[in-house]
Design an enzyme around this catalytic site. Sequence first.
Site, PDB file in Angstrom:
ATOM      1  N   THR A  38       0.816  -1.218   0.000  1.00 20.97           N
ATOM      2  CA  THR A  38       0.000   0.000   0.000  1.00 20.97           C
ATOM      3  C   THR A  38       0.847   1.265   0.000  1.00 20.97           C
ATOM      4  O   THR A  38       0.333   2.344  -0.304  1.00 20.97           O
ATOM      5  CB  THR A  38      -0.934   0.044   1.229  1.00 20.97           C
ATOM      6  OG1 THR A  38      -0.145   0.015   2.415  1.00 20.97           O
ATOM      7  CG2 THR A  38      -1.906  -1.125   1.227  1.00 20.97           C
ATOM      8  N   ASP A  39       2.130   1.163   0.332  1.00 27.31           N
ATOM      9  CA  ASP A  39       2.927   2.381   0.518  1.00 27.31           C
ATOM     10  C   ASP A  39       3.021   3.205  -0.760  1.00 27.31           C
ATOM     11  O   ASP A  39       2.795   4.418  -0.741  1.00 27.31           O
ATOM     12  CB  ASP A  39       4.316   2.054   1.078  1.00 27.31           C
ATOM     13  CG  ASP A  39       5.091   1.040   0.249  1.00 27.31           C
ATOM     14  OD1 ASP A  39       4.501   0.419  -0.670  1.00 27.31           O
ATOM     15  OD2 ASP A  39       6.293   0.851   0.520  1.00 27.31           O
ATOM     16  N   ALA A 126      15.827 -11.533   7.043  1.00 27.45           N
ATOM     17  CA  ALA A 126      14.649 -12.153   7.653  1.00 27.45           C
ATOM     18  C   ALA A 126      13.428 -11.247   7.598  1.00 27.45           C
ATOM     19  O   ALA A 126      12.466 -11.446   8.337  1.00 27.45           O
ATOM     20  CB  ALA A 126      14.951 -12.527   9.105  1.00 27.45           C
ATOM     21  N   SER A 130      17.136  -5.192   9.188  1.00 29.21           N
ATOM     22  CA  SER A 130      18.365  -5.002   9.959  1.00 29.21           C
ATOM     23  C   SER A 130      19.118  -3.768   9.494  1.00 29.21           C
ATOM     24  O   SER A 130      19.805  -3.111  10.286  1.00 29.21           O
ATOM     25  CB  SER A 130      19.262  -6.241   9.840  1.00 29.21           C
ATOM     26  OG  SER A 130      19.550  -6.531   8.481  1.00 29.21           O
ATOM     27  N   GLU A 163      19.433   4.703   2.020  1.00 27.65           N
ATOM     28  CA  GLU A 163      19.014   3.670   1.067  1.00 27.65           C
ATOM     29  C   GLU A 163      18.820   4.263  -0.335  1.00 27.65           C
ATOM     30  O   GLU A 163      19.311   3.716  -1.320  1.00 27.65           O
ATOM     31  CB  GLU A 163      17.694   3.039   1.537  1.00 27.65           C
ATOM     32  CG  GLU A 163      17.688   2.546   2.971  1.00 27.65           C
ATOM     33  CD  GLU A 163      18.170   1.121   3.127  1.00 27.65           C
ATOM     34  OE1 GLU A 163      18.354   0.445   2.091  1.00 27.65           O
ATOM     35  OE2 GLU A 163      18.379   0.704   4.284  1.00 27.65           O
ATOM     36  N   ASP A 175      10.396   1.196   7.117  1.00 28.56           N
ATOM     37  CA  ASP A 175      11.412   0.585   7.972  1.00 28.56           C
ATOM     38  C   ASP A 175      11.902   1.564   9.031  1.00 28.56           C
ATOM     39  O   ASP A 175      11.960   1.253  10.220  1.00 28.56           O
ATOM     40  CB  ASP A 175      12.600   0.104   7.130  1.00 28.56           C
ATOM     41  CG  ASP A 175      12.213  -0.956   6.126  1.00 28.56           C
ATOM     42  OD1 ASP A 175      11.064  -1.454   6.202  1.00 28.56           O
ATOM     43  OD2 ASP A 175      13.041  -1.292   5.264  1.00 28.56           O
ATOM     44  N   TYR A 225       8.077  -6.847  -8.907  1.00 29.45           N
ATOM     45  CA  TYR A 225       7.687  -5.639  -8.174  1.00 29.45           C
ATOM     46  C   TYR A 225       7.302  -4.539  -9.157  1.00 29.45           C
ATOM     47  O   TYR A 225       6.266  -3.878  -9.008  1.00 29.45           O
ATOM     48  CB  TYR A 225       8.834  -5.182  -7.279  1.00 29.45           C
ATOM     49  CG  TYR A 225       8.619  -3.849  -6.599  1.00 29.45           C
ATOM     50  CD1 TYR A 225       8.000  -3.770  -5.355  1.00 29.45           C
ATOM     51  CD2 TYR A 225       9.032  -2.660  -7.199  1.00 29.45           C
ATOM     52  CE1 TYR A 225       7.795  -2.550  -4.729  1.00 29.45           C
ATOM     53  CE2 TYR A 225       8.830  -1.441  -6.592  1.00 29.45           C
ATOM     54  CZ  TYR A 225       8.221  -1.395  -5.354  1.00 29.45           C
ATOM     55  OH  TYR A 225       8.014  -0.175  -4.745  1.00 29.45           O
TER      56      TYR A 225
END
Length: 389
Positions: A38-39, A126, A130, A163, A175, A225
């Site tokens: 949804t972002d 995961a 991180s 990022e 995040d 994506y």
Amino acid sequence: MNDSAMRDFIDKFNGFYGVAPTAAAQAPGRLEVLGNHTDYNEGRVLSCAVEQTTRFALKTVPGRKCRLKDFRSGSQYEFSVDDIDRRPPRDGSKYVLGMIKELVKRGAAGIGGFDAAVESSVPLSAGMSSSAALEIAAGYAMGEAFGIKLEKVEWAKAGQGVENGFLGLHTGLLDQFSSVFGRRGSMILSDFRTNEVVRTVQVPDGYVIVVINSMKKHNLVDSEYNTRRADCESAARTMAAAIPGVRALRDVSTVQLEAAKSSMDRNPYLRALHVVGECERVTKAVECLEANDIAAFGKLLFESHESSRVNFENSTPELDYLVELAKSVPGCVGARLSGGGFGGISIHLVKADMADECQKRVAAAYEMRSGVVPRSTVCSIGDGASVWR
């Protein structure tokens, strides 16, 4: 903050460098709970910080040189504050160097050399981010050491800048928002039209999230994506032409989408059905938590996964099986894939006293079927980033 873990970490720092740190901070990993894809459709997302954290400490030193010791991997890195305009290194120091660059862009002129150390309990690869935990922990520690003052939202944007700008990765703010704004025992409601955290919502006591890694690596993530995003944008254009005021799928209801179904190709319709449904599920989920109705909240998780499987087609047989197993595990109220999909992890909302049993049952059944032992982690919902004082 886990005080004993931080003290142990600072003792390690003292032992390695022979001196106490100038500053230390911690930042948690995160989980996407509801609001899948949804972002970029300007929707809302429910996420949470977890108790697994990254700790970062530094001692200021004269000059421009920096050293970084990673206690988890045993690795050591060296770089200069002046390296921010060079190509990013390929090791873990890139997140720290990227944060220095973001802080300099925000007017921090006093960052000099330092000796630093990092350790983390956030599992790698995961789906728990991180990298964001390291960015925010390093940023908070540098802020304390060098007198850099930013609002929480700006710290999150600095992490995103690492990022997007330094590493060239197309990521949103979820995040970093989760790592900065986390609150123990609460979900975080983020709005990606306004890029803000709207509020936190309390989760009933006695529940944890079991994260199970399918060990199925993301396949064709980039191309898939991009295709999904293009389908969503196509559906949004169709809806905008039919309904005044529609800017993105966030503005569309399921009823409106169904009325326009005949004017869309199959894939744009199905992708939109997932995203519009997720936006509505996020709203319902907040209402469920406010009403202390954990069973209804868990049902939304199962519905979300079914929509991922059928409409968005970003699940895998492995993830489907993990979620199906969850339906027969005592104490598990809901489960779904989390993150981009096409492999990766499932999350299972479980009564805390049944978490170990959940892990054992799901792991045994999954291994019997696939021959693969899944990795699992029990996550309590934790606090956001903080500076150690």
